[in-house]
Design a protein around this motif. Structure first.
Motif: not given
Lengths: 82, 224
Positions: A18, A22, A34, A37, A40-41, A63
């Motif tokens: 990701s 991005s 991205m 995301a 969050l990861l 995020a």
């Protein structure tokens, strides 16, 4: 290979992927999505590293707020263009 | 050729970093044990909160000061944008009713979560920063659903709210300085003082983080 190790490996791969997407997305809006995301990861990764405090802050600030700011800036740029 | 060199350099760097990580020296000071032994004297039961607000309270004080400074700078450089904001005619697109209803349902829950996080900070992961971030997210959500207008010019109450957390922290620091060392709480009142500081910090952090969004988005009219 235990289930936890498999999850960690998947998480690490998804984060690198990701982050790459991005950085190298051709469209700015996709890059921002991205990035959210990735944030969050990253929060999940902090939780896996037994630091749920940082995970919470990362999810909310990294995020959530940063993503909202970036999307707002993108919207402002689009409006300027028209 | 140039690309190959770059890739080669990157690979070398990765190998070097991995090597450095492999023979990392053990930590010279065993802080984990020191925190664990002094946890009973800190007034809270969670080690992270104890470090942030008691053992290293000075760092947190400076942190909130930096955030406040960032917001003041935004206020200072954003002042000329007010004219253009007033000049734009109100031509908003139709407001999404689903988003508005959802925001109205979710925001009270978010405030509840923020209060829980603040309270939970004393004995489990949580605390002022996380609670403040959730509050700020609630404000941003309200703004995006067009239920909360952007802050054109902060009034006295808003300014007090923005600076309040820092002022409370500073006041506690000053009182403790008069009685001994900076931010060294008396044993009986340590828990109550930390909760007081954290409550102030939560409100101020929520307003500051929301302000980063709501003060900036007044540029070129309302965010639609």
């Amino acid at each position: 290979m235990s289930l936890e190790f498999a999850f960690d490996l998947l998480l690490a791969l998804a984060m690198v992927w990701s982050a790459w997407r991005s950085l190298y997305a051709t469209r700015l809006d996709r890059a921002i999505v991205m990035f959210i995301a990735f944030g969050l990861l990253m929060a999940l990764a902090w939780t896996r590293l037994l630091a749920p405090d940082i995970g919470l802050a990362e999810a909310a600030i990294g995020a959530g707020l940063t993503g909202a700011l970036l999307l707002d800036a993108y919207g402002a740029l689009q409006r300027k263009k028209i | 050729m140039k690309r190959l060199l770059v890739v080669l350099g990157a690979v070398c760097l990765v190998v070097l970093l991995l090597g450095a990580m492999h023979d990392l020296a053990p930590a010279s000071v065993e802080l984990h044990a020191a925190v664990a032994t002094n946890l009973t004297a800190s007034g809270v039961e969670h080690p992270v909160t104890a470090v942030l607000l008691n053992f290293r309270g000075y760092d947190t004080l400076l942190e909130i000061a930096v955030l406040l400074l960032a917001l003041i700078v935004i206020l200072a450089i954003g002042m000329d944008a007010t004219i253009s904001a007033e000049a734009t005619v109100d031509v908003r697109p139709l407001v999404n009713p689903v988003l508005q209803t959802l925001a109205k349902l979710v925001v009270p829950l978010m405030i509840l979560v923020a209060v829980y996080l603040l309270w939970a900070g004393s004995f489990r992961p949580g605390g002022a920063f996380q609670a403040g971030a959730v509050l700020a997210a609630a404000a941003v959500l309200l703004h995006l659903a067009e239920l909360l207008p952007s802050w054109q010019s902060p009034g006295v109450k808003l300014r007090l709210g923005l600076a309040g957390g820092f002022l409370i922290f500073l006041a506690v620091g000053a009182v403790s300085l008069m009685q001994g060392a900076l931010l060294e709480y008396p044993l009986e009142q340590a828990g109550a003082l930390i909760l007081l500081i954290e409550s102030g910090l939560t409100v101020s952090l929520g307003l500051i983080l929301a302000g980063l969004f709501l003060l900036l988005s007044r540029d070129d009219g309302e965010t639609s």
